[in-house]
Design a protein around this motif. Structure first.
Motif, PDB file in Angstrom:
ATOM      1  N   PRO A  90      16.056  26.050  26.503  1.00 47.17           N
ATOM      2  CA  PRO A  90      14.952  25.560  25.675  1.00 47.17           C
ATOM      3  C   PRO A  90      15.221  25.620  24.178  1.00 47.17           C
ATOM      4  O   PRO A  90      14.513  24.962  23.402  1.00 47.17           O
ATOM      5  CB  PRO A  90      13.793  26.497  26.057  1.00 47.17           C
ATOM      6  N   THR A  91      16.198  26.397  23.753  1.00 49.34           N
ATOM      7  CA  THR A  91      16.493  26.487  22.318  1.00 49.34           C
ATOM      8  C   THR A  91      17.611  25.546  21.893  1.00 49.34           C
ATOM      9  O   THR A  91      17.959  25.487  20.718  1.00 49.34           O
ATOM     10  CB  THR A  91      16.881  27.926  21.933  1.00 49.34           C
ATOM     11  N   HIS A  92      18.195  24.824  22.860  1.00 48.08           N
ATOM     12  CA  HIS A  92      19.276  23.894  22.549  1.00 48.08           C
ATOM     13  C   HIS A  92      18.705  22.714  21.785  1.00 48.08           C
ATOM     14  O   HIS A  92      17.809  22.017  22.268  1.00 48.08           O
ATOM     15  CB  HIS A  92      19.946  23.425  23.839  1.00 48.08           C
ATOM     16  N   ARG A  93      19.166  22.486  20.599  1.00 48.17           N
ATOM     17  CA  ARG A  93      18.554  21.470  19.747  1.00 48.17           C
ATOM     18  C   ARG A  93      19.607  20.707  18.950  1.00 48.17           C
ATOM     19  O   ARG A  93      20.752  21.139  18.818  1.00 48.17           O
ATOM     20  CB  ARG A  93      17.569  22.118  18.782  1.00 48.17           C
ATOM     21  N   GLY A  94      19.190  19.591  18.428  1.00 45.05           N
ATOM     22  CA  GLY A  94      20.024  18.798  17.532  1.00 45.05           C
ATOM     23  C   GLY A  94      19.762  19.175  16.091  1.00 45.05           C
ATOM     24  O   GLY A  94      19.497  20.330  15.768  1.00 45.05           O
ATOM     25  N   ARG A  95      19.773  18.170  15.189  1.00 49.15           N
ATOM     26  CA  ARG A  95      19.501  18.443  13.784  1.00 49.15           C
ATOM     27  C   ARG A  95      18.947  17.185  13.127  1.00 49.15           C
ATOM     28  O   ARG A  95      19.029  16.086  13.688  1.00 49.15           O
ATOM     29  CB  ARG A  95      20.750  18.919  13.049  1.00 49.15           C
ATOM     30  N   SER A  96      18.390  17.374  11.972  1.00 45.91           N
ATOM     31  CA  SER A  96      17.836  16.241  11.235  1.00 45.91           C
ATOM     32  C   SER A  96      18.582  16.070   9.922  1.00 45.91           C
ATOM     33  O   SER A  96      19.106  17.035   9.360  1.00 45.91           O
ATOM     34  CB  SER A  96      16.346  16.446  10.969  1.00 45.91           C
ATOM     35  N   LEU A  97      18.646  14.824   9.452  1.00 45.29           N
ATOM     36  CA  LEU A  97      19.341  14.492   8.212  1.00 45.29           C
ATOM     37  C   LEU A  97      18.405  13.688   7.325  1.00 45.29           C
ATOM     38  O   LEU A  97      17.688  12.798   7.804  1.00 45.29           O
ATOM     39  CB  LEU A  97      20.609  13.686   8.503  1.00 45.29           C
ATOM     40  N   GLN A  98      18.421  14.014   6.052  1.00 45.88           N
ATOM     41  CA  GLN A  98      17.583  13.271   5.097  1.00 45.88           C
ATOM     42  C   GLN A  98      18.433  12.199   4.421  1.00 45.88           C
ATOM     43  O   GLN A  98      19.444  12.498   3.781  1.00 45.88           O
ATOM     44  CB  GLN A  98      17.027  14.218   4.030  1.00 45.88           C
ATOM     45  N   GLY A  99      18.025  10.934   4.579  1.00 38.67           N
ATOM     46  CA  GLY A  99      18.686   9.854   3.877  1.00 38.67           C
ATOM     47  C   GLY A  99      17.899   9.533   2.618  1.00 38.67           C
ATOM     48  O   GLY A  99      17.806  10.345   1.694  1.00 38.67           O
ATOM     49  N   GLY A 100      17.282   8.377   2.605  1.00 37.68           N
ATOM     50  CA  GLY A 100      16.357   8.084   1.518  1.00 37.68           C
ATOM     51  C   GLY A 100      15.098   8.937   1.653  1.00 37.68           C
ATOM     52  O   GLY A 100      14.827   9.538   2.698  1.00 37.68           O
ATOM     53  N   TRP A 101      14.294   8.961   0.586  1.00 38.89           N
ATOM     54  CA  TRP A 101      13.096   9.810   0.594  1.00 38.89           C
ATOM     55  C   TRP A 101      12.134   9.435   1.721  1.00 38.89           C
ATOM     56  O   TRP A 101      11.441  10.278   2.286  1.00 38.89           O
ATOM     57  CB  TRP A 101      12.391   9.704  -0.754  1.00 38.89           C
ATOM     58  N   ASP A 102      12.119   8.170   2.079  1.00 38.43           N
ATOM     59  CA  ASP A 102      11.169   7.708   3.092  1.00 38.43           C
ATOM     60  C   ASP A 102      11.820   7.513   4.456  1.00 38.43           C
ATOM     61  O   ASP A 102      11.275   6.821   5.320  1.00 38.43           O
ATOM     62  CB  ASP A 102      10.525   6.400   2.641  1.00 38.43           C
ATOM     63  N   ALA A 103      12.997   8.104   4.681  1.00 43.27           N
ATOM     64  CA  ALA A 103      13.694   7.910   5.955  1.00 43.27           C
ATOM     65  C   ALA A 103      14.281   9.241   6.444  1.00 43.27           C
ATOM     66  O   ALA A 103      14.629  10.108   5.647  1.00 43.27           O
ATOM     67  CB  ALA A 103      14.812   6.883   5.811  1.00 43.27           C
ATOM     68  N   THR A 104      14.368   9.370   7.751  1.00 45.37           N
ATOM     69  CA  THR A 104      14.944  10.576   8.368  1.00 45.37           C
ATOM     70  C   THR A 104      15.798  10.165   9.556  1.00 45.37           C
ATOM     71  O   THR A 104      15.427   9.270  10.322  1.00 45.37           O
ATOM     72  CB  THR A 104      13.837  11.539   8.847  1.00 45.37           C
ATOM     73  N   ASP A 105      16.941  10.813   9.706  1.00 47.20           N
ATOM     74  CA  ASP A 105      17.758  10.658  10.910  1.00 47.20           C
ATOM     75  C   ASP A 105      17.603  11.913  11.765  1.00 47.20           C
ATOM     76  O   ASP A 105      17.696  13.032  11.252  1.00 47.20           O
ATOM     77  CB  ASP A 105      19.236  10.471  10.564  1.00 47.20           C
ATOM     78  N   VAL A 106      17.368  11.709  13.041  1.00 43.11           N
ATOM     79  CA  VAL A 106      17.229  12.820  13.987  1.00 43.11           C
ATOM     80  C   VAL A 106      18.332  12.706  15.027  1.00 43.11           C
ATOM     81  O   VAL A 106      18.519  11.646  15.638  1.00 43.11           O
ATOM     82  CB  VAL A 106      15.854  12.804  14.675  1.00 43.11           C
ATOM     83  N   MET A 107      19.098  13.805  15.195  1.00 46.65           N
ATOM     84  CA  MET A 107      20.154  13.852  16.207  1.00 46.65           C
ATOM     85  C   MET A 107      19.623  14.666  17.390  1.00 46.65           C
ATOM     86  O   MET A 107      19.374  15.866  17.274  1.00 46.65           O
ATOM     87  CB  MET A 107      21.417  14.476  15.633  1.00 46.65           C
ATOM     88  N   VAL A 108      19.438  13.992  18.530  1.00 42.52           N
ATOM     89  CA  VAL A 108      18.758  14.598  19.676  1.00 42.52           C
ATOM     90  C   VAL A 108      19.727  14.697  20.855  1.00 42.52           C
ATOM     91  O   VAL A 108      20.289  13.684  21.283  1.00 42.52           O
ATOM     92  CB  VAL A 108      17.541  13.757  20.085  1.00 42.52           C
ATOM     93  N   PRO A 109      19.934  15.913  21.430  1.00 42.92           N
ATOM     94  CA  PRO A 109      20.770  16.032  22.626  1.00 42.92           C
ATOM     95  C   PRO A 109      20.018  15.555  23.860  1.00 42.92           C
ATOM     96  O   PRO A 109      18.840  15.890  24.051  1.00 42.92           O
ATOM     97  CB  PRO A 109      21.072  17.534  22.702  1.00 42.92           C
ATOM     98  N   GLU A 110      20.673  14.769  24.686  1.00 44.45           N
ATOM     99  CA  GLU A 110      20.087  14.277  25.932  1.00 44.45           C
ATOM    100  C   GLU A 110      21.015  14.608  27.099  1.00 44.45           C
ATOM    101  O   GLU A 110      22.228  14.640  26.934  1.00 44.45           O
ATOM    102  CB  GLU A 110      19.890  12.761  25.863  1.00 44.45           C
ATOM    103  N   PRO A 111      20.456  14.846  28.285  1.00 47.75           N
ATOM    104  CA  PRO A 111      21.313  15.112  29.449  1.00 47.75           C
ATOM    105  C   PRO A 111      22.181  13.903  29.766  1.00 47.75           C
ATOM    106  O   PRO A 111      21.803  12.753  29.510  1.00 47.75           O
ATOM    107  CB  PRO A 111      20.316  15.396  30.570  1.00 47.75           C
ATOM    108  N   ARG A 112      23.351  14.177  30.332  1.00 52.60           N
ATOM    109  CA  ARG A 112      24.293  13.092  30.607  1.00 52.60           C
ATOM    110  C   ARG A 112      23.924  12.315  31.865  1.00 52.60           C
ATOM    111  O   ARG A 112      24.208  11.137  31.971  1.00 52.60           O
ATOM    112  CB  ARG A 112      25.710  13.653  30.737  1.00 52.60           C
ATOM    113  N   GLY A 113      23.341  12.993  32.868  1.00 50.71           N
ATOM    114  CA  GLY A 113      22.992  12.299  34.108  1.00 50.71           C
ATOM    115  C   GLY A 113      23.374  13.121  35.318  1.00 50.71           C
ATOM    116  O   GLY A 113      22.844  14.217  35.522  1.00 50.71           O
TER     117      GLY A 113
END
Length: 442
Positions: A90-113
C-alpha cells in the motif's frame, strides 16, 4: 500426508493454458482492488501458512530431504515475507513533477498483468512467497509453477494463499520443464520470474523475446570465498564450511570455490577438514534432493580428482540407497577445472591456494557468474577493493550468510537480471504510467 502424496503432479497442456487464461480474466478486478484489501489478504495468508508450518516442513523434508528445522525456518521466512509485502504494497507509490505553473505530471505504478512464477525446490516456500507476495500486493494475478521435485509442497502452499484471494487470482500448475516451457511461451504472460538454473533461465529469455514478457531471473552462481592471510584460520574454516555445507550445499549463494593465501593454507585446510568430518554426526546435514543430483555432484568431484586435485575429506559415494553425499574438501584445484568454473550444487569445498590477496581477487573476479561473493579479511583496504571489484550482485565481508531485512540485490552476468526480492521487487512487478495534467483553454 498419504492423501497429499497421491495427488496428480503433472498438468496437461490444456490445464496449463487454462490457468493463464483464467488469470488474465481475473486480472482487471484484482488490479482495481484497493491496496489495503490486497494487503489484508496477504496478512491472512501469512497467518494461515505460519499455523501450518510443521505440516509444511514435514512435506518439504519428505520431498527434498531438507532438514526439518531448516524447512520450518523456510516456512516462517515465507510467512514473514508475505507480511512484509502486505506492509510495503500500500505504500508503493510513484512521484509527481511540476512543469508549468498550471500543469503537473504524475508518475503512477500499475500492475503488469499476469505474472508467471517458476520457483525452485531448494528453498521452495520462502522463495515462492517472495515472488507471489510482491506480485499480488501490486495487483497482478499469478500462475505459480513449483519445481517438479517438490510438487505437493508447491501445490499446498499455493492453495493456502489462494484460499484468501478471489477465484483465479492465484493458480498453481504442476509439471516438469515441458510444462514450464509452455507457460513461459504463452502470449498472455506479462512477466516471468524464475529462480533456478542458468540454462533454464536462458531458454525463458528466448521465449520472452518472442512473447514480449518482462523477465526476472535469479539463476546459477559460482560464488567465491576469499580467505585473506590475516584472519584466524579456524574461524575462516567455520565460515567456509557453513557456506559450502549448509543445506548440503543446495543454496543459490553457497560457497562454490575458495581462495586461501599460501601462508594460511595449511592451518585453514586442517580446520576445514575437521569441519567436514563433523557432518552429519556432530553437525546435522541432510541429503541431496535426489540421486540424479548426487551423481552430478560426484561426477564433478571425481573429474577434479582425476585432473590432479587432492581429496582431503569425503568424495566417495555412500553404500546403500539414498541420495546423501558426504561433506567434501578438495585442494590443489586449478582455475580450469570444471569444479572451479561451474556451480556444484552439493556439499563440496574446492580450495585453491594462491600467493596473495591480489591473486585471490583477480581469480575470484574471473568468472561468468555474478550472484554473490564473500571476503574474510582484517584489512579495510582489502575489503574495499573486494566489494568494488567483484562483479557480483552481493558482496559479504566477514560473514558468508546474512543481510538486513528488506535488502535487495541484482545478479550479474550468467546469474540473471533484475531485483528478485526486497522493496525493489515491487518496482519490477509494476510498470510506470506518466499522466500529464494541464487545464483546457477557456
Amino acid at each position: 500426508m498419504t492423501d497429499l502424496i497421491e495427488r496428480e503432479t503433472t498438468a496437461t497442456f490444456r490445464e496449463a493454458d487454462d490457468a493463464i487464461v483464467s488469470a488474465r480474466r481475473a486480472f482487471p478486478d484484482w488490479a482495481r482492488t484497493p491496496a489495503g484489501e490486497r494487503a489484508a489478504a496477504l496478512k491472512a495468508a501469512a497467518a494461515d501458512l505460519r499455523a501450518r508450518a510443521d505440516e509444511m516442513a514435514e512435506l518439504n523434508h519428505h520431498e527434498t530431504g531438507k532438514l526439518l528445522d531448516e524447512a520450518k525456518g523456510g516456512v516462517e521466512a515465507g510467512a514473514a515475507t508475505l507480511e512484509q509485502y502486505a506492509e510495503l504494497g500500500p505504500t508503493h507509490r510513484g512521484r509527481s513533477l511540476q512543469g508549468g505553473w498550471d500543469a503537473t505530471d504524475v508518475m503512477v505504478p500499475e500492475p503488469r498483468g499476469v505474472v508467471l512464477a517458476l520457483t525452485p525446490w531448494n528453498d521452495p516456500v520462502a522463495v515462492a512467497c517472495g515472488l507471489l507476495g510482491a506480485a499480488l500486493a501490486t495487483g497482478n494475478t499469478v500462475v505459480h509453477k513449483p519445481s517438479e521435485r517438490c510438487p505437493q509442497l508447491g501445490a499446498i502452499m499455493t492453495e493456502i494463499l489462494a484460499a484468501h484471494l478471489p477465484g483465479d487470482v492465484l493458480r498453481c500448475v504442476s509439471g516438469d520443464g515441458r510444462v514450464g516451457a509452455q507457460l513461459a511461451a504463452h502470449p498472455e504472460v506479462d512477466l516471468i520470474a524464475h529462480v533456478g538454473s542458468t540454462a533454464t533461465g536462458r531458454s525463458i529469455s528466448a521465449a520472452a523475446a518472442t512473447s514480449g514478457a518482462k523477465v526476472l531471473l535469479e539463476n546459477g552462481g559460482n560464488d567465491p570465498l576469499i580467505v585473506d592471510g590475516d584472519v584466524d584460520p579456524a574461524w575462516a574454516a567455520e565460515q567456509a564450511a557453513l557456506g559450502s555445507f549448509a543445506n548440503a550445499g543446495q543454496i543459490c549463494v553457497s560457497v562454490e570455490r575458495i581462495y586461501v593465501t599460501r601462508d594460511l593454507a595449511p592451518a585453514f585446510l586442517d580446520a576445514l577438514v575437521e569441519q567436514a568430518r563433523k557432518r552429519p554426526d556432530e553437525i546435522p546435514m541432510g541429503r541431496l534432493v535426489d540421486t540424479r543430483l548426487r551423481d552430478e555432484v560426484h561426477a564433478q568431484v571425481s573429474e577434479a580428482a582425476a585432473d590432479g586435485a587432492e581429496l582431503l575429506a569425503g568424495g566417495a559415494l555412500p553404500e546403500g540407497d539414498g541420495s546423501f553425499y558426504p561433506a567434501t574438501v578438495l585442494t590443489g584445484c586449478e582455475p580450469t577445472m570444471r569444479i572451479m568454473r561451474e556451480e556444484t550444487f552439493g556439499p563440496v569445498a574446492p580450495v585453491r591456494v594462491v600467493d596473495d590477496f591480489d591473486q585471490a581477487l583477480r581469480e575470484a573476479c574471473d568468472d561468468r557468474y555474478g550472484l554473490a561473493a564473500t571476503v574474510l579479511t582484517n584489512s579495510m583496504a582489502h575489503a574495499q577493493r573486494a566489494w568494488r571489484e567483484l562483479p557480483v550482485g552481493t558482496v559479504k565481508v566477514n560473514a558468508v550468510f546474512g543481510g538486513a531485512p528488506g535488502g535487495a540485490a541484482q545478479p550479474h552476468g550468467a546469474s540473471g537480471e533484475g531485483f528478485g526480492y526486497g522493496p525493489e521487487l515491487l518496482d519490477e512487478m509494476t510498470r510506470m504510467k506518466v499522466v500529464h495534467l494541464s487545464p483546457a483553454p477557456r
